[in-house]
Design an enzyme around this catalytic site. Sequence first.
Site, PDB file in Angstrom:
ATOM      1  N   SER A 114     -25.162  27.673  19.153  1.00 15.42           N
ATOM      2  CA  SER A 114     -25.229  28.342  20.448  1.00 15.42           C
ATOM      3  C   SER A 114     -23.936  29.108  20.725  1.00 15.42           C
ATOM      4  O   SER A 114     -23.559  30.010  19.976  1.00 15.42           O
ATOM      5  CB  SER A 114     -25.539  27.307  21.535  1.00 15.42           C
ATOM      6  OG  SER A 114     -25.959  27.918  22.724  1.00 15.42           O
ATOM      7  N   ASP A 237     -37.216  28.195  20.989  1.00 16.14           N
ATOM      8  CA  ASP A 237     -35.923  28.065  21.672  1.00 16.14           C
ATOM      9  C   ASP A 237     -36.047  28.685  23.055  1.00 16.14           C
ATOM     10  O   ASP A 237     -36.198  29.899  23.200  1.00 16.14           O
ATOM     11  CB  ASP A 237     -34.833  28.779  20.857  1.00 16.14           C
ATOM     12  CG  ASP A 237     -33.432  28.480  21.362  1.00 16.14           C
ATOM     13  OD1 ASP A 237     -33.249  28.308  22.580  1.00 16.14           O
ATOM     14  OD2 ASP A 237     -32.512  28.450  20.528  1.00 16.14           O
ATOM     15  N   HIS A 266     -33.955  24.558  21.226  1.00 17.03           N
ATOM     16  CA  HIS A 266     -32.561  24.988  21.120  1.00 17.03           C
ATOM     17  C   HIS A 266     -31.697  23.898  20.487  1.00 17.03           C
ATOM     18  O   HIS A 266     -30.873  24.171  19.623  1.00 17.03           O
ATOM     19  CB  HIS A 266     -32.033  25.330  22.515  1.00 17.03           C
ATOM     20  CG  HIS A 266     -30.685  25.964  22.510  1.00 17.03           C
ATOM     21  ND1 HIS A 266     -30.421  27.169  21.890  1.00 17.03           N
ATOM     22  CD2 HIS A 266     -29.508  25.577  23.077  1.00 17.03           C
ATOM     23  CE1 HIS A 266     -29.148  27.493  22.061  1.00 17.03           C
ATOM     24  NE2 HIS A 266     -28.570  26.537  22.764  1.00 17.03           N
TER      25      HIS A 266
END
Length: 289
Positions: A114, A237, A266
């Site tokens: 991320s 996601d 995610h």
Amino acid sequence: MTSLAEKLHLSTSHGHHGGSSTITTKDGTKIFYKDWGTGQPVVFAHGAPLNSDDWDAQLFYFGSHGFRVIAHDRRGHGRSSQPWDGHNMDQYADDLSELIEHLKLTNIILVGHSTGGGEITRYMARHGTRRVVKAVLISAIPPHYGALIPKALFDGQRASILTDRSQAYRDSTVPFYGYNRPGAVASQGVVDKFWLMCIQGSVKAHYDTVRALSETDFTEDLRGLDVPVLVLHGLDDQIVPFEVSGKLSAQLPKKAVLKTYEGFPHGMHTTHADVINADIFAFITGQTV
């Protein structure tokens, strides 16, 4: 017994490493880090607003497979200092550089999830790849995640951080791990750990990081990379959608490989750690477990 990494002539680091410690950066910020195992170093950069504990499954796995594993808490997060300033991608990359220089690491595999994917990308753009041999982007924000998402979403995130960030973190756990999908079984332990990691950080860092992750453009950073890059992204996601991130990121580096996962969320490195770990291992070594 010789580890697989050593058999493959990948090891550049020897001896026992120090568990956990801190470094002090040039601007006086203390950065907490873990440094476990021996062998080729794999350096992990976590997502926001979490900390290095989010890598538990990866640190144990790769540390147990003959690699030296290093993970830090980004400034303002976890056990690192909570300065007022410096919560931007350039500074995050510079902090990572200071840690890598301090530990004298070479032949590194960089892994970022991320926001951490943006951190390692900016690190390579600002500091070069002379110490890096491969990189892995997991559910990562490059190339310019925020450009294709309505600004109102990020404004709402900032407002929720200031209004009741504890509840905001509890709420965000659900889409983060896909617990709102039919048939999903939520782990209370995962939910509790997510909240705890978040609440340890600084409200100022978390507020500023929303801007850093949404407004930073990594397009040219990725285009300039000269090391192999593995892009891993779940097709479900809900935090950093594949279409605005992983799909585009894989088209930019000179040597990129894209691997997608149907239905993965995610936080797939937690919910599907066995799959993600095996794919990273294969990318690093050219072998399956």
